[in-house]
Write a protein that holds these residues in place. Structure first.
Motif, PDB file in Angstrom:
ATOM      1  N   GLU A 102       0.307  -0.802  -0.206  1.00  0.00           N
ATOM      2  CA  GLU A 102       0.520  -0.259   0.031  1.00  0.00           C
ATOM      3  C   GLU A 102       0.702   1.327   0.500  1.00  0.00           C
ATOM      4  OE1 GLU A 102      -2.095   3.592   1.444  1.00  0.00           O
ATOM      5  OE2 GLU A 102      -0.760   2.260   3.136  1.00  0.00           O
ATOM      6  N   THR A 106      -0.120   3.250  -3.299  1.00  0.00           N
ATOM      7  CA  THR A 106      -0.162   4.558  -3.469  1.00  0.00           C
ATOM      8  C   THR A 106       0.724   6.380  -4.496  1.00  0.00           C
ATOM      9  OG1 THR A 106      -1.503   4.244  -0.833  1.00  0.00           O
ATOM     10  CG2 THR A 106      -1.259   6.414  -2.098  1.00  0.00           C
ATOM     11  N   ARG A 110      -0.109   7.126  -8.204  1.00  0.00           N
ATOM     12  CA  ARG A 110      -0.450   9.118  -7.720  1.00  0.00           C
ATOM     13  C   ARG A 110      -0.025   9.645  -8.829  1.00  0.00           C
ATOM     14  NH1 ARG A 110       1.681  10.751  -2.544  1.00  0.00           N
ATOM     15  NH2 ARG A 110       3.809  11.040  -4.060  1.00  0.00           N
ATOM     16  N   TRP A 159      -7.441   2.211  -6.310  1.00  0.00           N
ATOM     17  CA  TRP A 159      -7.837   2.842  -5.549  1.00  0.00           C
ATOM     18  C   TRP A 159      -9.432   2.651  -5.299  1.00  0.00           C
ATOM     19  CZ3 TRP A 159      -4.393   6.322  -4.880  1.00  0.00           C
ATOM     20  CH2 TRP A 159      -3.424   7.079  -5.474  1.00  0.00           C
ATOM     21  N   ARG A 162      -8.574   0.787  -1.937  1.00  0.00           N
ATOM     22  CA  ARG A 162      -7.904   1.908  -0.694  1.00  0.00           C
ATOM     23  C   ARG A 162      -8.490   2.609  -0.593  1.00  0.00           C
ATOM     24  NH1 ARG A 162      -5.277   6.535   0.253  1.00  0.00           N
ATOM     25  NH2 ARG A 162      -3.236   6.774   2.132  1.00  0.00           N
TER      26      ARG A 162
END
Length: 188
Positions: A102, A106, A110, A159, A162
Motif C-alpha cells: 500500500e 499509493t 499517484r 484506488w 484503498r
C-alpha cells in the motif's frame, strides 16, 4: 579487484534502496537525484555513474521493490472458467497485493505520470491485460460489455481497494464481496 567490485555493488545497492525508500515515502515525483544521493551517502555524480538517467534508476527501484513482493498471479486466474469465481479469486489476489504494498503503490500510482514512459506504459498494459482476462469469461457484447468492463475495472482498481479498505476500514474479504456484487449488478 574483488573488493572494488563489492564496493561498487554495495554502492549501487545503497542507491537503489535509498530510491525505494524515497519512492515509498514521498513518491517518485518528489524524489530527486540529490535526495537519493544524500539518503545513500554518496554524491550525485556517483548516482549518475551507476544510473545514467531517471529511467535506469526507476527500473532498478521498481525491480528491487517487486522482488520483495508476492505479485498477483493472472495465470492462476485464467485457469478458472466461471466468471464470478475468477473475479472473486482475482480480486482476493489483487487486494492482498494492494494491502502488502500500500505505501509504495499509493505513491507510485499517484505519480504515474512522472514515471519514465516505458515503465508507465508497461504498468498500463499489465492492467489492461488483467481487465481483459477478467472480462473474457462473461462473453458480453455491446452495452453490457461496456458496463461490465467499467464495473470490473473499478473493482480491480487500487484506488477502489484503498477507499474501501484503507479509508473506510473494510476487510479485504468484505471489499471483494461488495465489488463482486457491483459487477453482478452490471452483468444483468
Amino acid at each position: 579487484m574483488g573488493k572494488r567490485a563489492d564496493n561498487v555493488t554495495g554502492t549501487r545497492q545503497r542507491i537503489v534502496e535509498a530510491a525505494v525508500a524515497l519512492h515509498g515515502t514521498i513518491g517518485p515525483a518528489a524524489t530527486t537525484v540529490s535526495a537519493v544521493a544524500e539518503a545513500a551517502g554518496v554524491t550525485r555524480l556517483t548516482v549518475y555513474r551507476h544510473f545514467p538517467d531517471d529511467g535506469a534508476l526507476f527500473a532498478a527501484c521498481a525491480a528491487h521493490w517487486a522482488a520483495e513482493q508476492v505479485p498477483p498471479e493472472p495465470a492462476a486466474w485464467a485457469r478458472i472458467g466461471e466468471p464470478f469465481e475468477r473475479l472473486t479469486f482475482a480480486l482476493t489476489d489483487l487486494y492482498r497485493f494492494y494491502r502488502a504494498g500500500e505505501p509504495m503503490l499509493t505513491n507510485a500510482i499517484r505519480d504515474r505520470a512522472a514515471l519514465p514512459a516505458p515503465l508507465r506504459e508497461a504498468a498500463e498494459a499489465a492492467e489492461a491485460q488483467q481487465l481483459d482476462l477478467l472480462l473474457r469469461p462473461f462473453h458480453a457484447r455491446g452495452t453490457r460489455r461496456r458496463r461490465l468492463r467499467a464495473a470490473i475495472g473499478h473493482a480491480a482498481s487500487f484506488w477502489t481497494w484503498r477507499s474501501l479498505c484503507h479509508e473506510h476500514g473494510l476487510a479485504d474479504a468484505d471489499a471483494v464481496r461488495l465489488t463482486t456484487a457491483m459487477v453482478s449488478a452490471a452483468a444483468t
